[in-house]
Write an enzyme that holds these catalytic residues in place. Sequence first.
Site, PDB file in Angstrom:
ATOM      1  N   HIS A 164       3.249   6.671  -6.878  1.00  0.00           N
ATOM      2  CA  HIS A 164       2.390   7.769  -7.342  1.00  0.00           C
ATOM      3  C   HIS A 164       3.217   9.052  -7.396  1.00  0.00           C
ATOM      4  CE1 HIS A 164      -1.933   9.660  -6.991  1.00  0.00           C
ATOM      5  NE2 HIS A 164      -1.321   9.983  -8.097  1.00  0.00           N
ATOM      6  N   TYR A 189     -10.981   6.713   2.837  1.00  0.00           N
ATOM      7  CA  TYR A 189     -10.421   5.359   2.739  1.00  0.00           C
ATOM      8  C   TYR A 189     -11.426   4.401   2.103  1.00  0.00           C
ATOM      9  CZ  TYR A 189      -6.213   6.399   5.434  1.00  0.00           C
ATOM     10  OH  TYR A 189      -4.999   6.891   5.842  1.00  0.00           O
ATOM     11  N   HIS A 241       1.829   4.691  -2.779  1.00  0.00           N
ATOM     12  CA  HIS A 241       1.974   6.148  -2.636  1.00  0.00           C
ATOM     13  C   HIS A 241       3.333   6.610  -3.162  1.00  0.00           C
ATOM     14  CE1 HIS A 241      -1.698   6.852  -0.459  1.00  0.00           C
ATOM     15  NE2 HIS A 241      -1.369   6.085   0.563  1.00  0.00           N
ATOM     16  N   HIS A 267       0.830  -1.210   0.000  1.00  0.00           N
ATOM     17  CA  HIS A 267       0.000   0.000   0.000  1.00  0.00           C
ATOM     18  C   HIS A 267       0.866   1.262   0.000  1.00  0.00           C
ATOM     19  CE1 HIS A 267      -3.553   2.469   1.254  1.00  0.00           C
ATOM     20  NE2 HIS A 267      -2.578   3.226   1.751  1.00  0.00           N
ATOM     21  N   GLU A 268       1.786   1.348   0.942  1.00  0.00           N
ATOM     22  CA  GLU A 268       2.595   2.567   1.055  1.00  0.00           C
ATOM     23  C   GLU A 268       3.499   2.762  -0.156  1.00  0.00           C
ATOM     24  OE1 GLU A 268       1.717   4.660   3.113  1.00  0.00           O
ATOM     25  OE2 GLU A 268       0.602   3.425   4.530  1.00  0.00           O
ATOM     26  N   GLU A 320      -5.975   7.584  -1.785  1.00  0.00           N
ATOM     27  CA  GLU A 320      -5.681   6.219  -1.367  1.00  0.00           C
ATOM     28  C   GLU A 320      -5.921   5.188  -2.465  1.00  0.00           C
ATOM     29  OE1 GLU A 320      -4.251   5.575   1.432  1.00  0.00           O
ATOM     30  OE2 GLU A 320      -4.461   7.557   2.334  1.00  0.00           O
TER      31      GLU A 320
END
Length: 672
Positions: free
Chosen positions: A472, A607, A469, A465-466, A494
């Site tokens: 991105h 979220y 980011h 998940h992180e 998110e």
Amino acid sequence: MTASTMEAVPKGTLINFNILPEEMLSKTQQAINAERAVMDAVAKVEVPTFDSVILPLVNIQSENETTYNTNIILHELSTDSAIRNAGEKCQKLQEEFEIECSMREDVYKVVRQVYSNKAEMEKLVEEDTRLVEKMELEYRRNGLLLPKDKREELSKIKKRLVDLQLDFTRNCRDDEGKESFTRKDLDGLPDRFLEDLETEVVEGTPRYFVNTSYIHYFTVMKHAKKESTRKAMLVLFTTRCPENLQILQEIVELRAKQAKLLGYSTHSEYILEMQMAKTPQAVLDMENDLRNRLTAQGKKELNELVNLKKRDLRKRCIKYEGFFAWDRVYYNRMVIEKRHNISEEVLQQYFPLNTVVRGVLNIYEEMLGLRIVKTECTNIWHEEVELFEVWEAHEKDKFVGHFYLDLHPREGKENGASATRVRSGYEKPDGSRQFPVAIMSASFPKPTSKTPALLKQTNVISFMHEMGHIFHNLCAVTKRSRFHGSKVERDFVEAPSQMLENWAWEPAALRKFSGHYKTGEPIPDSLIKSLIAAKLEGSATVNLGNVFYGMYDMAIHSTTDGKVDINALYRTMFEDITLSDLGDTNTFSVATFDHLVEGYDSKYYGYLYSQVFSEDMFATRFKKEGLDNPKTGRDYRNEILRPGASRDAMVSLEKFLGRKPNNDAFLKSIGL
């Protein structure tokens, strides 16, 4: 992922984090002085144009971003209290200066002249037109059309909010609870966990110390057989930072007052104007619909856990006195282990940290057409930090950016997992490109005296998940730093990261980032099958928790005066929505709900909101066309990541999906 490189990274791309407290303060003041001087000059421009007004403002803000963000990183991650304190002082200087900038009527006057000049606006490329429009709107939303006395009142409120928010986050970071237990109290916990705990002999009995880090808390809550131990751990975890109750109470009241000054009925109305959802009612409709859909299944899950606890206690000749909040995680683990023959401890052995990092980065390389290179790391804030270069895979010598990994907990470091942009990518005044830098921080298990660092599956999902980011921010290519990477609408931000969590449930992907720490063998097919089958166990409960956080956030920020008992409401809504019983505990979890003061106020619903988009993207394109389909990955990079916030998120979604998004895939993903 390549081990090292001989290629020349463009000059000026790395950041020096090895600076003294006094340097941090002096650099911050220099940056502020330089920006103030630019604003003073711009305000005196006689013929306001994009080049004479907007560009100077944008260029100095882009230049100063690295200094400001470096202070935040050191404040959150340094082990040196002097540096952390300096980082906090710098943050206060930055945020107070930001308030000053937002209230500059003289600057707004010339910005508005550019905005109102139709001929000037028609000359601009689309991204620069959007830039001027966003700047003008932000000035208006900051109260520049208010009379002077109201602006002064607004400025005082904003400065007070800065102080309160810094106090709240400092307390969360510094207030780490600790409790000691006997070996009998910790019956059921893995030996690997116990062997590295701090111990002390008290009256001839060894006592083991656990703290409120996520690793300690969730390990105890999942594995401790004694209910009294789990209850004590929950109380320890949820009674930190009592001073934050009054701080948050004042924050909520000030936000309501600020919204009223600006002409909005509530803080939520003010915030949501700039988000994809647009209105509080749209958010509440979504949350209530999900709550109604999930509650029946949540009650079934709860009933199964209650019956399991009764049987468990009966076997141990212990009287059943109810099912409480400290029981859920423990008995949900038991359901998964018994029904699907999954042992968390066995599963963890297939996820050594280094194997997971290497495998996940290889997946991102293939998907996004990148080449990731681990490289020498200097001028950092801690010896555990690792540095990586990112290059284009198919364009020789084309550099993309850097990212750092800081993956283990330590004293003074902010708890949990997060990804932070240190520097945006943008076009510099001379036409060359400034390359982005980002950091992922986490609190993953450390190596023990007998094993390497082994991740739980939840840690693996957090990492994926992180890193979503991170990429991105690295893969965005925008002209202006204002639109770089994850600076998209908060209720979309998110989505790219959530989409990438799906790879943690795909057999082919699981084999790429798993390998038993002793043999190197990937996770066996039988265990993969069980893992996927267990995915929806407790999903209604988990998602009711997300609904609760979003609805609570909206509730405290949707009053006209902020006069609400934040803790009483938290406890009532928590028990009601999540179907949980806090028993006789006098807890106040809201005192460490730091999202409420770190940018997610009236936006926590995002979220769940963005998960609708993430599941649609995954099911419609990647699942259908193939996880390894290079065209799908290229389209995703070009249509979702590359534009950043240079266009509305809905435009990016529709271009990638080929249609408007819907919630079919999302509802299926949560078992509805």
